[in-house]
Enzyme design. Structure first.
Site, PDB file in Angstrom:
ATOM      1  N   SER A 235       6.891  66.402 -42.482  1.00  0.00           N
ATOM      2  CA  SER A 235       8.062  67.263 -42.390  1.00  0.00           C
ATOM      3  C   SER A 235       8.863  67.238 -43.684  1.00  0.00           C
ATOM      4  O   SER A 235       9.105  66.176 -44.265  1.00  0.00           O
ATOM      5  CB  SER A 235       8.945  66.809 -41.224  1.00  0.00           C
ATOM      6  OG  SER A 235      10.084  67.609 -41.105  1.00  0.00           O
ATOM      7  N   ASP A 254      -0.034  74.646 -37.995  1.00  0.00           N
ATOM      8  CA  ASP A 254       0.196  73.216 -37.765  1.00  0.00           C
ATOM      9  C   ASP A 254      -1.020  72.401 -37.326  1.00  0.00           C
ATOM     10  O   ASP A 254      -1.127  71.240 -37.688  1.00  0.00           O
ATOM     11  CB  ASP A 254       1.302  73.064 -36.722  1.00  0.00           C
ATOM     12  CG  ASP A 254       1.934  71.689 -36.708  1.00  0.00           C
ATOM     13  OD1 ASP A 254       2.237  71.160 -37.791  1.00  0.00           O
ATOM     14  OD2 ASP A 254       2.130  71.139 -35.620  1.00  0.00           O
TER      15      ASP A 254
END
Length: 530
Positions: A235, A254
């Site tokens: 992240s 993702d």
């Protein structure tokens, strides 16, 4: 794979509900969520929701049933163990909790390759959670080829149910429990919707290697000839931003699988971070947040009911969940050919790593297993200086097997494909956080383009004395000084100390894999820093 009768379980749960909403589409789910007060509409028509006390995942409350299938295969140092008996009681109690109330059922798919596909049924009492997972998984009939008999998965979502540690074998009243043998998941005690999405990924990560498929926590897009590029990164490193490019169709945001035929998306949507989201830097994502049906999680709205993306007073983990088809450039069928390029992204807050470096296959596996980025001062309570973060395979919380299993598979895939591997630093230069400055997105995009189009394949390289990887001497359009981090620091000796410190952190982290740091293809040094 599972031989459990999922149809009977789903039917029993549905029959006990006061009302059953079956595969409602977005408009119906939006209307129901607004009507029950769990969501409000933004001025753009997106759905704004709050997740209460939990604004992120609860990794310490995640458990895998320890049975004959998992006993000798699961990485138990990384996952809590739950007995089959405890899981059965939890399953029964969660069923009883859902009885007599409204129930939303979504029958969806995971895996764009029909040979590696899951039929996922999510049962939840919450309309907005049903909308969330409908946005993020593959909606049957949309874009991808459906398998005749996909592997059945049932997820029972009971966010208001409180687990009892003594009765259910949980740690607290929050629990995410996965039965890998029967492919059943129970999620209780948390409103954070990301737990639903990640439970699917965890199941896939357990089963896929046995089919020769490498499961990957990465984004992926396509080049002009159909070859894939993979983007790994934790992240804040730019994974979503850099993989969204108008000239490179997006395979997925993702979660992916790498099979013998290429890459396929596990999902049918995107779950993008929105902290400080900018229409200039991330136009595709910003536009998606204005779409009707997009779920905005924990995003503060201003007085005009518009998202205030710079407001992180509630949490930094603000998110937008939307179907992938709302993006302007997506790959047909959510699949791509064999990867030509593998990119590992890091946001190095120490200001040590170069903005780009070419990795040997052995170095690529090392950095894959390391999964490095850095937290910066001020982003979390108690963080006053850069802190190294290592997450094996860039997704350790979702990896049920030992990281070296996935590392060995990556090594084989790189060997078979001949893909090039690159480390790209989107972090700081000229000093660490607070002293230097963050590498600008335009320079990062230019370097990424040069790696993707083969421009750097024959470029002159220097070997970094400490980390051993190859760094371009010059790249058209880039200030040459940027390519040599030491030269960007006003105090070269201070850089040397910081570089030695970071190298020591890498080496210390890698020891847990049972391979001596001196033998690993990582940083070389006479003595690791204290």
């Amino acid at each position: 794979m599972s031989v459990f009768d999922h149809s009977a379980l789903r039917d029993r749960i549905g029959a006990a509900a006061a009302s059953l909403s079956l595969n409602d589409i977005a408009p119906a789910l939006v209307a129901r969520a607004v009507a029950d007060g769990s969501a409000v509409l933004t001025a753009d028509g997106a759905v704004s929701v709050r997740t209460g006390a939990f604004t992120g995942r609860s990794p310490k409350d995640k458990f895998i049933v320890r049975d004959g299938l998992t006993e000798n295969s699961v990485w138990w140092d990384n996952s809590g163990a739950m007995s089959p008996a405890h899981f059965d009681v939890l399953l029964a109690d969660a069923q009883a909790h859902l009885a007599g109330g409204p129930l939303y059922r979504q029958d969806l798919l995971a895996g764009a390759d029909p040979r590696h596909q899951y039929g996922v049924t999510v049962l939840t009492p919450s309309a907005w959670h049903a909308l969330f997972i409908r946005n993020l998984l593959i909606r049957p009939g949309e874009m991808v080829e459906a398998a005749a008999n996909p592997v059945a998965v049932t997820i029972m979502h009971a966010p208001e149910f409180k687990a009892d540690p003594a009765r259910h074998g949980s740690r607290t009243d929050t629990v995410i429990a996965l039965d890998m043998s029967r492919n059943i998941v129970v999620i209780a005690g948390t409103l954070y919707a990301g737990e639903i999405k990640k439970s699917v990924f965890s199941l896939f990560n357990f089963h896929a290697p046995r089919q020769g498929v490498l499961p990957m926590h990465c984004s992926a897009n396509l080049g002009v000839n159909g070859e894939s590029a993979l983007f790994f990164g934790l992240s804040g490193t730019g994974k979503t931003t850099l993989s969204n490019a108008p000239d490179r169709p997006l395979i997925g945001d993702d979660e992916h699988g790498w099979s013998e035929d290429g890459v396929f998306n596990l999902e049918g949507g995107c779950y993008a971070k929105t902290i400080k989201l900018s229409p200039a830097a991330e136009p595709e994502i910003h536009a998606a947040t204005k779409r009707f049906g997009t779920v905005l999680e924990n995003v503060i709205l201003d007085a005009n009911s518009l998202p205030a993306f710079d407001d992180i007073s509630l949490t930094e983990n603000t998110r937008a969940a939307y179907p992938i088809h709302v993006l302007p450039a997506i790959a047909k069928g959510s699949v791509g050919g064999t990867p030509r390029t593998v990119v590992f992204l890091t946001a190095d807050a120490f200001g040590v790593l170069p903005p780009i470096a070419r990795l040997t296959p052995e170095q690529a596996v090392y950095h894959f297993l390391s999964g490095y980025t850095a937290k910066v001062a001020g982003t979390e309570r108690g963080v006053t200086e850069p802190q190294a973060t290592f997450s094996a395979c860039f997704g350790a919380p979702f990896m049920p097997l030992h990281p070296t299993v996935y590392g060995a598979m990556l090594a084989e895939k790189l060997k078979e494909s001949g893909a090039s591997a690159w480390l790209i630093n989107t972090g700081w230069t000229g000093g660490g956080y607070g002293l230097g400055k963050r590498i600008d997105i335009a320079s990062t995009r230019r370097l990424l383009t040069a790696a993707l189009n083969g421009e750097l394949d024959s470029a002159e390289m220097r070997t970094d004395e400490l980390f051993g990887f190859a760094v371009p001497v010059a790249v058209p359009g880039i200030n040459p000084t940027l390519l040599t981090p030491r030269a960007t620091w006003a105090d070269a000796e201070a850089y040397d100390r910081q570089a030695t410190h970071l190298a020591g952190l890498f080496r210390a982290n890698f020891e847990k894999f049972g391979t001596g740091a001196d033998a690993a293809p990582g940083p070389r040094m006479a003595q690791a820093a204290e």
